[in-house]
Enzyme design. Structure first.
Site, PDB file in Angstrom:
ATOM      1  N   GLY A  75       1.038  -1.109  -0.232  1.00 40.52           N
ATOM      2  CA  GLY A  75       0.110  -0.044  -0.079  1.00 40.52           C
ATOM      3  C   GLY A  75       0.718   1.345   0.081  1.00 40.52           C
ATOM      4  N   ASN A 128      -5.989  -1.641   0.570  1.00 40.37           N
ATOM      5  CA  ASN A 128      -6.865  -0.592   1.000  1.00 40.37           C
ATOM      6  C   ASN A 128      -6.431   0.965   0.426  1.00 40.37           C
ATOM      7  OD1 ASN A 128      -8.708  -1.887   2.489  1.00 40.37           O
ATOM      8  ND2 ASN A 128      -7.828  -1.417   4.311  1.00 40.37           N
ATOM      9  N   GLY A 136      -8.977  11.413   0.359  1.00 41.90           N
ATOM     10  CA  GLY A 136      -7.699  12.118   0.022  1.00 41.90           C
ATOM     11  C   GLY A 136      -6.933  12.077   1.005  1.00 41.90           C
ATOM     12  N   ARG A 194     -16.922  10.920  12.664  1.00 36.81           N
ATOM     13  CA  ARG A 194     -17.381   9.752  12.017  1.00 36.81           C
ATOM     14  C   ARG A 194     -18.016   8.641  13.161  1.00 36.81           C
ATOM     15  NH1 ARG A 194     -13.153   7.465   8.159  1.00 36.81           N
ATOM     16  NH2 ARG A 194     -13.972   9.353   6.929  1.00 36.81           N
ATOM     17  N   GLU A 207      -1.667   1.321   8.310  1.00 34.50           N
ATOM     18  CA  GLU A 207      -2.747   1.137   9.165  1.00 34.50           C
ATOM     19  C   GLU A 207      -2.317   0.170  10.246  1.00 34.50           C
ATOM     20  OE1 GLU A 207      -6.397   0.330   7.323  1.00 34.50           O
ATOM     21  OE2 GLU A 207      -7.232  -0.379   9.290  1.00 34.50           O
ATOM     22  N   SER A 266      -5.178   9.112   7.531  1.00 35.71           N
ATOM     23  CA  SER A 266      -4.582   7.960   7.542  1.00 35.71           C
ATOM     24  C   SER A 266      -3.418   7.816   6.277  1.00 35.71           C
ATOM     25  CB  SER A 266      -5.393   6.669   7.297  1.00 35.71           C
ATOM     26  OG  SER A 266      -6.461   7.224   6.288  1.00 35.71           O
TER      27      SER A 266
HETATM   28  C1  SIN Z   1     -13.755   8.808   2.713  1.00 37.96           C
HETATM   29  O1  SIN Z   1     -13.422   9.300   1.679  1.00 37.96           O
HETATM   30  O2  SIN Z   1     -15.020   9.067   3.494  1.00 37.96           O
HETATM   31  C2  SIN Z   1     -13.003   7.860   3.677  1.00 37.96           C
HETATM   32  C3  SIN Z   1     -11.892   8.836   3.857  1.00 37.96           C
HETATM   33  C4  SIN Z   1     -11.018   8.418   5.160  1.00 37.96           C
HETATM   34  O3  SIN Z   1     -11.680   7.325   5.661  1.00 37.96           O
HETATM   35  O4  SIN Z   1     -10.043   8.873   5.447  1.00 37.96           O
END
Ligand code: SIN
Length: 528
Positions: free
Chosen positions: A14, A42, A49, A274, A355, A371
């Site tokens: 990745g 992933n 982004g 989130r 990750e 991330s």
């Molecule tokens: C997303 O595009 O919603 C994911 C972005 C992320 O998880 O950092």
């Protein structure tokens, strides 16, 4: 057994693995092994982004504030500062590599907005195919510089005299191979495949986490699994992520009657952190209702989000009245192999980035798009660290003291995933977690040392998911509080005790009561 020696082994291809490979290839012989095709995983699926505070209106301080707030102040602040401060260097490196980040009509970078960011600071490419653009470019750059071994299944780390000395696995012909090196870097990504609904690639079966656990490396914060609120789930349960950036451009979460569902739940509405949004969506669905992402107010949806638009179009009849049905799914593990800012683990010559590693940046809930920044910054810092270490010419090869563990029965992976969603999903209780643990106990054995090489690839994936699920469930059970993405309805509040305590794994589980001293003082590595 075939044995060969290299200077640096990287497990995983990745963003973190490829960038570290590129950086180190000028001074070391690098061998990168990947279990499927180069670049699969992933990172290539990343839509939103990469977050970086580079504009005049923004600051690293503000990015830090947002990161800590989203992370419920459970972050390792020092680690967060060192990663976020690296953003300018990371972005200039990515610009120089030729990654075509999107620009607006004025020729400026077109920065996106995502949940819990107080500024537009997300750099994206191809609208919603940022990861694919980055990975393709990195693949071009490492060609001819790095030895790449595709379809190589790593079973375990090779440990000798308390050090990591490489890996043991099977090549694509099924031949057992041991690759030895002075530095072994785990960059194998996350473990979303422990759940049945996930945004993660099929490769994300927790392999690096599980092999580090079996080798006795320190892991931490495994109970903090982030669920993404908006996935489009098809009948075969394959989920397509619907990027948070859609809500940044005016997308709204609505119920069957088109009523917004987030406005009354959080001051930031659809751009709430989130963990909060995923919980609200989940509670609606659990109560038998439906939730949709309305794209009515998103300008140029098809142009700005071409990959998602193509996917939605492919699911015939799914888009009605500009609304896409959504479901939350497992997305990102905040915990992992405990590392200092250089990517060093507690085991000599073993490193982790991306990750699979827990730097402490994300705390209890990762801020969107941090991330890719973490993966890139960690790859640069680790490369600096390895470059500064001398090459040992008298490095002793391990003697292959292999003890291949016999296996108990392994679980059916599909069943494990369904049960994890049911009993250890977004919302957890002691009762459900105990059910999950008791189910896992039938299969789980604490084991040190390499697994039997007679396991098939499928059985190995089941074993790695089992070990990973074991850590997630047991850690979630002992953390008797709710914090960020770790939600326990039987302990709905944050607790003072747990604000400072960490669930750690070093073969077995233990609790460290002082979070601030968890990784010790990092050395300083200066590359000359
Ligand atoms: C997303 O595009 O919603 C994911 C972005 C992320 O998880 O950092």
């Amino acid at each position: 057994m075939r044995t060969w020696h290299t200077e640096v082994i990287i497990i995983g291809s990745g963003l973190a693995g490829l960038l570290a490979a590129l950086e180190l290839s000028s001074v070391r012989k690098v061998t990168l092994v990947t279990k499927s095709l180069l670049g699969a995983g992933n990172s290539i699926k990343a839509q939103g982004g990469i977050a970086a505070a580079l504009t005049r209106a923004d600051s690293i301080d503000q990015h830090l504030k947002d990161t800590l707030q989203a992370g419920h102040y459970f972050n390792d602040k020092e680690a967060a500062v060192s990663i976020l401060e690296k953003a300018p260097e990371v972005m200039h490196k990515l610009f120089a590599l030729g990654i075509p980040f999107d620009k607006n009509r004025k020729g400026e970078y077109d920065l996106a907005q995502e949940g819990a960011h107080s500024e537009r600071r997300i750099y994206h490419a191809g609208g919603d195919s940022t990861g694919a653009h980055i990975i393709e470019k990195l693949k071009e750059h490492i060609a001819d510089r790095v030895e790449v071994v595709e379809a190589f299944t790593v079973y375990d780390l090779v440990m000798d005299e308390g050090q990591c000395k490489g890996i043991i696995g099977k090549d694509k012909k099924g031949q057992t191979s041991m690759i030895t090196a002075q530095s072994t870097i785990v960059a194998s990504g996350g473990c979303g495949q422990v759940y049945d609904i996930t945004s993660n690639a099929e490769e994300s079966t927790g392999d690096g986490l599980a092999m580090a656990y079996r080798a006795g490396a320190k892991l931490m914060d495994m109970e903090f699994m982030q669920f993404h609120p908006t996935m489009l789930v098809s009948n075969d349960k394959q989920a397509c992520l619907l990027s948070e950036a859609i809500r940044g451009e005016g997308g709204r979460l609505v119920d069957e009657k088109d009523q917004p569902i987030m406005e009354r739940r959080h001051p930031l509405g659809d751009l709430a952190p989130r963990s909060i949004t995923a919980r609200v969506v989940w509670e609606y669905i659990k109560s038998g209702r439906k939730v949709f992402l309305s794209i009515k107010h998103v300008d140029n949806f098809h142009k700005r989000f071409p990959t998602i638009a193509a996917h939605v179009q492919g699911e015939r009849g799914i888009l009605m009245n500009d609304r896409i049905p959504v479901h939350p799914g497992a997305h990102f593990l905040m915990g992992g192999i405990s590392v200092n800012k250089w990517g060093e683990t507690n085991i000599e010559n073993l490193y982790a980035i991306g990750e699979v590693a827990c730097t402490g940046l994300h705390g209890a809930n990762r801020l969107a798009s941090n991330s890719l920044l973490e993966a890139s910054a960690s790859a640069l810092m680790l490369s600096q660290c390895i470059k500064a270490k001398a090459i040992h010419n008298n490095w002793k090869l391990p003697e292959a003291p292999m003890i291949f563990q016999e296996e108990k029965d392994l679980p059916d992976l599909a069943e494990l995933k369904v049960k994890m969603s049911q009993w250890a999903g977004i919302i957890k209780t002691k009762k459900d977690l105990l059910k999950m643990r008791s189910w896992l106990t039938r299969f789980h054995s604490e084991c040190r040392g390499p697994l039997s090489l007679s396991l098939t690839k499928e059985a190995l994936a089941a074993r790695n998911c089992l070990d990973t699920a074991w850590m997630i469930v047991n850690a979630a059970l002992v953390r008797e509080e709710s914090r960020g993405a770790h939600i326990r309805t039987d302990y709905p509040e944050e607790s003072q005790y747990w604000s400072d305590s960490t669930v750690c794994w070093e073969g077995s589980m233990r609790i460290e009561e002082s979070r601030t001293t968890k990784r010790g003082e990092p050395n300083e590595y200066v590359f000359t």
